[in-house]
Design a protein around this motif. Sequence first.
Motif, short mmCIF file in Angstrom:
data_model
loop_
_atom_site.label_atom_id
_atom_site.label_comp_id
_atom_site.label_asym_id
_atom_site.label_seq_id
_atom_site.Cartn_x
_atom_site.Cartn_y
_atom_site.Cartn_z
N ILE A 242 9.17 26.34 -67.04
CA ILE A 242 9.23 25.30 -68.08
C ILE A 242 8.09 24.29 -67.91
O ILE A 242 8.15 23.19 -68.46
N GLN A 243 7.07 24.64 -67.14
CA GLN A 243 5.93 23.75 -66.89
C GLN A 243 6.38 22.42 -66.28
O GLN A 243 5.92 21.35 -66.64
N ALA A 244 7.29 22.49 -65.30
CA ALA A 244 7.72 21.28 -64.60
C ALA A 244 6.64 20.78 -63.65
O ALA A 244 6.68 19.63 -63.21
N GLN A 245 5.66 21.65 -63.33
CA GLN A 245 4.52 21.31 -62.47
C GLN A 245 4.96 20.82 -61.09
O GLN A 245 4.43 19.86 -60.55
N ARG A 246 5.91 21.56 -60.52
CA ARG A 246 6.37 21.29 -59.17
C ARG A 246 6.15 22.54 -58.29
O ARG A 246 6.81 22.72 -57.26
N CYS A 247 5.19 23.37 -58.70
CA CYS A 247 4.95 24.64 -58.02
C CYS A 247 4.63 24.45 -56.54
O CYS A 247 5.04 25.25 -55.70
N HIS A 248 3.87 23.41 -56.21
CA HIS A 248 3.39 23.21 -54.85
C HIS A 248 4.40 22.50 -53.96
O HIS A 248 4.17 22.35 -52.75
N LEU A 249 5.51 22.04 -54.53
CA LEU A 249 6.48 21.26 -53.77
C LEU A 249 7.69 22.08 -53.33
O LEU A 249 8.51 21.61 -52.54
N GLY A 250 7.81 23.31 -53.84
CA GLY A 250 8.96 24.13 -53.49
C GLY A 250 10.23 23.71 -54.19
O GLY A 250 11.32 24.14 -53.83
N THR A 251 10.12 22.88 -55.22
CA THR A 251 11.31 22.38 -55.93
C THR A 251 11.31 22.80 -57.39
O THR A 251 11.86 22.10 -58.24
N CYS A 252 10.71 23.94 -57.68
CA CYS A 252 10.69 24.47 -59.05
C CYS A 252 12.11 24.60 -59.58
O CYS A 252 12.95 25.27 -58.95
N PRO A 253 12.44 23.97 -60.72
CA PRO A 253 13.82 24.00 -61.20
C PRO A 253 14.28 25.35 -61.71
O PRO A 253 15.49 25.59 -61.87
N THR A 254 13.34 26.26 -61.99
CA THR A 254 13.72 27.57 -62.52
C THR A 254 13.68 28.67 -61.47
O THR A 254 14.00 29.82 -61.78
N GLY A 255 13.25 28.36 -60.25
CA GLY A 255 13.19 29.36 -59.20
C GLY A 255 11.98 30.27 -59.26
O GLY A 255 11.88 31.23 -58.49
N VAL A 256 11.03 29.99 -60.15
CA VAL A 256 9.85 30.85 -60.27
C VAL A 256 8.94 30.69 -59.05
O VAL A 256 8.42 31.67 -58.52
#
Length: 500
Positions: free
Chosen positions: A376-390
């Motif tokens: 969903i383009q939350a832009q948390r890819c580098h933090l390990g907290t992606c809300p969708t589990g991607v």
Amino acid sequence: MGLHDWFQRGWTVTRNFPIAGHIRALAYELRPYLRAYIVEDDLTGTPYSFEARNLVHARARGITDTHPFGTERDVETADYHWVSHSISPCDTPDTDPRIVVGNSQTKQPYSASILNISAMSFGALSANAVRALNLGAKLGRFYHDTGEGGLSQYHLENGGDIVWELGSGYFGARAKDGTFDPEQFRDKAAHDQVKMTEIKLSQGAKPGHGGLLPAAKVTSEIAAIRGVPAHQDCLSPRGHKAFSTPIEMMEFAAKMRDLSGGKPVGLKLCIGQPHEPFAMVKAMLETGIRPDFIVVDGGEGGTGAAPLELSDWVGMPLSEGLVLMRNALVGAGLKEEVRLAASGKVYSGMGLALNIAQGADWCNAARAFMLSIGCIQAQRCHLGTCPTGVTSQEPGRQRGLVPEVQGERAARFHRKTLAALADIVAGAGFAHPQELEPHHIMHRTGPEKAEPMDRIHTFLPKGILLDAPNDTIYADWWAAARADNFRPATDLASVRARVR
């Protein structure tokens, strides 16, 4: 709380405005979400607009992707472009166009789809995301690039075609001292699912930087796959140890092709200094070695997190880089032997058409396929907290991503995007996308004028760099390029003076 804020010394705002300062902090935390869902309009969001995200999601889910009441784009702006259609459209366009990758030096050519999954590593992506993407590749008959993180069991579970990318860290074929291990590579490259291999020189998100997987994401499993210590930052060096010159690069590519049993081998890079693509083709001419393909990654590309300055200001954008690499290959008479692919913010049939018209044989997409499986383009890819589990390694977050469901969505997005491309190609009067030429794309250069793409970019005729390089706009760069070194032959100022 007020007393604590008044006497604490770490934060200026709450020290001066106890309690009330926390309202600012809350607004700051919520700002990206409020902007994405409430404030921004359909076309201005970045990196991907709401319109782009919504298009991918609609196609992936199988709901309508049509748009009512005409375009919302300002067709008078300088960034607007369009395809010139024909009064005589084609009735039977190819809805699953494919490209044969392989030349006379290849024993096992590969038939590639015109749209594939670009490089994304296990580790940067979750296991369930890798499973879903590979299932999509299997169902849709397109390939799945592993990224430089190595070939994992999750890439192999669902039987989709694989392109194994080998970066400067040589993950998956890495000796204990961090160098390339040919025996490991040979054994894994022989797998039936591995259709091609690819040498990563640089990537659009952070060219010249290497890569970094933070320690928090380097689990014991990921460490074992990559051949690195667990729970420590996993760093890819800036450059390769296996070669240091253009000639050595071609020799390494030939070695990889031989070790893989004659499967196609390619190079991936974001174009930087303009003389370097010419150095690469000079090395091809001098050694006689022809890599099977080159993937050009645009400076606007990148699923991985990167320093902001590198994302914003380093690396040639895709259109310019693609045209430069195309001209280097065509001008040296090599384009028929070396295929060319484009990667960088591709998500629609129009994006495919534009890149192919400018010289690409096929396109790769990363973020678009992430969106297709639930991002969903939350832009948390580098933090390990992606809300969708991607992009998260946390099992609780990965639970939300069901590979069997999302894999079908990836395949559906691929199919519908190719159908949209077929509509464009048919409208232009052709059956196959490779019939598109630069002059079929019109680009507005101002409110009062539009030009065909071949008047905006220069497209060299075949062989001119061999026959009359001084007649081209690349004379300086061609003269500066060396097959035996990536450094220019002389100071470019003196090269220009001598050529002119």
